[in-house]
Design an enzyme around this catalytic site. Structure first.
Site, short mmCIF file in Angstrom:
data_model
loop_
_atom_site.label_atom_id
_atom_site.label_comp_id
_atom_site.label_asym_id
_atom_site.label_seq_id
_atom_site.Cartn_x
_atom_site.Cartn_y
_atom_site.Cartn_z
N GLU B 46 -19.32 2.79 17.83
CA GLU B 46 -18.90 4.06 18.43
C GLU B 46 -20.11 5.01 18.49
O GLU B 46 -20.91 5.04 17.55
CB GLU B 46 -17.83 4.69 17.54
CG GLU B 46 -17.35 6.06 17.93
CD GLU B 46 -16.53 6.74 16.83
OE1 GLU B 46 -16.84 6.52 15.63
OE2 GLU B 46 -15.58 7.46 17.17
N ASN B 106 -14.62 10.56 23.86
CA ASN B 106 -15.30 9.59 23.00
C ASN B 106 -15.00 8.22 23.63
O ASN B 106 -13.87 7.73 23.56
CB ASN B 106 -14.73 9.70 21.58
CG ASN B 106 -15.48 8.86 20.59
OD1 ASN B 106 -16.15 7.90 20.94
ND2 ASN B 106 -15.35 9.22 19.32
N GLU B 142 -13.66 15.99 15.46
CA GLU B 142 -13.46 15.24 16.71
C GLU B 142 -12.45 15.92 17.62
O GLU B 142 -12.58 15.87 18.84
CB GLU B 142 -13.03 13.80 16.41
CG GLU B 142 -14.16 12.97 15.84
CD GLU B 142 -13.85 11.48 15.86
OE1 GLU B 142 -13.51 10.95 16.94
OE2 GLU B 142 -13.93 10.85 14.79
#
Lengths: 308, 308
Positions: B46, B106, B142
Site C-alpha cells: 500500500e 488510497n 486516513e
C-alpha cells in the site's frame, strides 16, 4: 462490568446403542463439575444426545427418526434442565429436532438459569451431501437428514450477556459471525462433530482440520469482538474418529482455554465482557467503518459467478 | 494446470524527504531480484511511493496533495512499468490517487505483463479518524485524507489467474474477501502499512497485531479457497515503527512464504492454482452451501443494532 464464568462441556464418543438417559447422566456429571468451578453458563456440543448418525446411509429417512426429539425438554433430558435450574446455571446444547409438521433440523437452544428455552437456532450451513457417494471414505449425509435452518442467526440477552449460536460447519462461514456481530453479540456458542479425516482428501487429516477449526473460530471472534466457546463431540464413535480441540476464545481472537483429551472434559474461563467493548468501538466499530454499498453480492448471490 | 510464481516485494521505511525516483529505484531493484527467481507476478505494498503520511496532521488537507499521483503511470514510475514489460512480469502496487475531479483515494492497481493497468481498486475500509485526537499515541488520519473507495471489490483475469485486491485494513473484513470469493478469486493481493502499536491501547503491541494480521489473511484465504499475498511497508518511517511480516498464504490458509526482516525484501512462492479448486468445490462450494436468505443484515445494516 459484567463477568461470566463460561464452561465448555466436551463429550467423548456416543455409540449407537447408548440411550438418551446414559448421555444425559454424562452431561450432568460435567454440569456438576462445572458447578464446582463456579461456571455460570455451560456449552455442550452439537447433537449432544446421540451418535453422529449422518455418517450412516439409510434409504428410508424415516428409519432415523428415532434420533430426533419431538419435544424439548422431554423426559430423558428433564433431569439436565432440573439440575441446571438447581444450580442457577444457563446452558446450551444441540439435538436433532423433528417438528410437529414433520420437518427435521439440526438444532441448538440456549436455556436460562430459570430453565426456560430463551433462544432456538437451527443450523444454517449443512455440510456434506444428500445421496450415498461411493468415492468418499465415509459418508456425511447432513443434507439428507436435515433441512437448512429457517431461524437465521439471532441473539438473546441471557444472564446479562448478548448470546448467539452457530453449529459446527457454520463456524467456517464469516456470514454466521457477522450477522451475530451486527446484533452486538458478546458470546457465540458453537457445538461441533467434526470427522478427523476429510472424506474426499487423504491429505487432509486431523492436524490440518484442527488448524482450520481454530482459524475459523479465532477469526470470527476477533472480527466481531466477541467471546466464543466451541465444544466438540469427539473421539471414537461407532468406529469413526472425530477431533476434539474444544476451545474458549476471547474477543481479541486468542484461545484462552482448550481441552486436552478426547473424552468428556470440562474447560472453563472467566469472561470479562467489557473486553468486547474495545474492538467494537475501535477497529471493528461497524458504524464507523463498514461500507454496505459494496457488500451486495454477499446477500444476493449464492454461488460463484466468474468474470467474463 | 496453471502455475504462477508469485513474489511479494516488501519495502522498508520511506522517509518524508525521499523522492518518488528514489523509491522507484528500490522497487526496480526488488523487481530485478524477482526476475532472477522467475517471479511472474510481483506485489508491492500500500502507498508504495511515499511515506505513510496519515500519521501527520495538517489543517489544510491540500498541503498534502503532493503525496498524491494525478496520473498513473507518470514519469517517476514509468521506469517500473518499462522494466516489468521488459521482464514480462505482472505487478501490483498502491499509491495515493488524486482524480481530475479533486477526489482523494488510497488506490492500488494491477498491471499486466504488457504494462497495461487492467484493474484499479480504491480502498474501502479506511481505518482511523478524520480529526486530530490527542488521546492517541499517534495519529491515523486516513479518514481525513481519503474518501472511502467507490470501486468495490472487483476481479480481473490476468496471466490466466483471477486476481483481486484489498488494501491494509480491508484484510480484517471478511466482506472484502467474500465479495472477491463470489467472483472466483484465485489470488488476492494486499498491501499494508500497519503501525506496530495500537494508538489507543498500550497493551496491543507488535506480537498481538502480527497475530491479527496473519489470522485475518489466513482465514480470508481459507474461507475463499484463494491464494493471498500480503505485503508490508514496514520498519522505521519518520520515527514511527510499522510491522513487517509480509506473507504468501495458500488456499488452505497456510503461510507458505514469510519475510524475515523489516527492510526491502523479496518473498517468493510457486502457486499451483489448481489447489484453489478443492475448497471451492467441497467445503466452500458456495452454490451448494451458502444461504443468502439469512445474510440480509450484512448488506443492509451498517452498524450494530442491539436486541431489545
Amino acid at each position: 462490568m459484567t463477568k461470566l464464568i463460561i464452561g465448555g462441556a466436551q463429550i467423548g464418543g456416543i455409540q449407537k446403542d447408548e440411550t438418551r438417559e446414559e448421555v444425559v447422566a454424562r452431561m450432568i456429571a460435567l454440569m456438576d463439575a462445572a458447578h464446582d468451578k463456579g461456571v455460570q453458563f455451560l456449552a455442550y456440543p452439537e447433537m449432544t444426545l446421540t451418535t453422529f448418525f449422518p455418517r450412516f446411509y439409510v434409504e428410508d429417512r424415516a428409519e432415523f427418526d428415532h434420533w430426533f426429539e419431538t419435544e424439548m425438554p422431554n423426559p430423558a433430558v428433564q433431569p439436565l434442565f432440573d439440575k441446571a435450574r438447581e444450580y442457577g446455571m444457563g446452558f446450551t446444547f444441540g439435538y436433532c429436532e423433528l417438528t410437529p409438521e414433520g420437518l427435521h433440523y439440526n438444532t441448538s437452544v440456549i436455556v436460562s438459569p430459570e430453565g426456560e428455552i430463551v433462544l432456538k437456532y437451527r443450523k444454517t450451513h449443512l455440510p456434506g451431501h444428500a445421496e450415498y457417494e461411493s468415492e468418499r471414505t465415509h459418508q456425511h449425509l447432513e443434507k439428507r437428514y436435515f433441512l437448512p435452518g429457517d431461524t437465521g442467526f439471532n441473539v438473546v440477552k441471557n444472564q446479562g450477556v448478548i448470546m448467539g449460536m452457530s453449529i459446527c460447519n457454520d463456524r467456517r462461514w464469516p456470514e454466521s459471525w457477522r450477522v451475530l456481530g451486527l446484533q452486538g453479540v458478546q458470546l457465540v456458542a458453537i457445538g461441533y462433530n467434526t470427522p478427523s479425516q476429510n472424506n474426499l482428501s487423504s491429505e487432509e487429516g486431523i492436524e490440518r482440520r484442527m488448524y482450520h477449526h481454530e482459524l475459523s473460530v479465532c477469526a470470527g471472534a476477533y472480527q466481531n469482538s466477541t467471546y466464543a466457546v466451541a465444544v466438540a463431540k469427539c473421539g471414537m464413535e461407532d468406529g469413526n474418529h472425530m477431533f476434539a480441540g474444544s476451545i474458549i476464545v476471547d474477543p481479541d481472537g486468542f484461545v484462552v482455554a482448550k481441552a486436552e483429551g478426547e473424552g468428556d472434559e470440562l474447560i472453563v474461563h472467566e469472561a470479562d465482557l467489557a473486553k468486547c467493548d474495545f474492538g467494537k468501538s475501535t477497529v471493528f466499530n461497524f458504524a464507523a467503518h463498514r461500507r454496505v454499498e459494496h457488500y451486495g453480492l454477499i446477500a444476493t448471490q449464492t454461488g460463484v459467478k466468474l468474470p467474463d
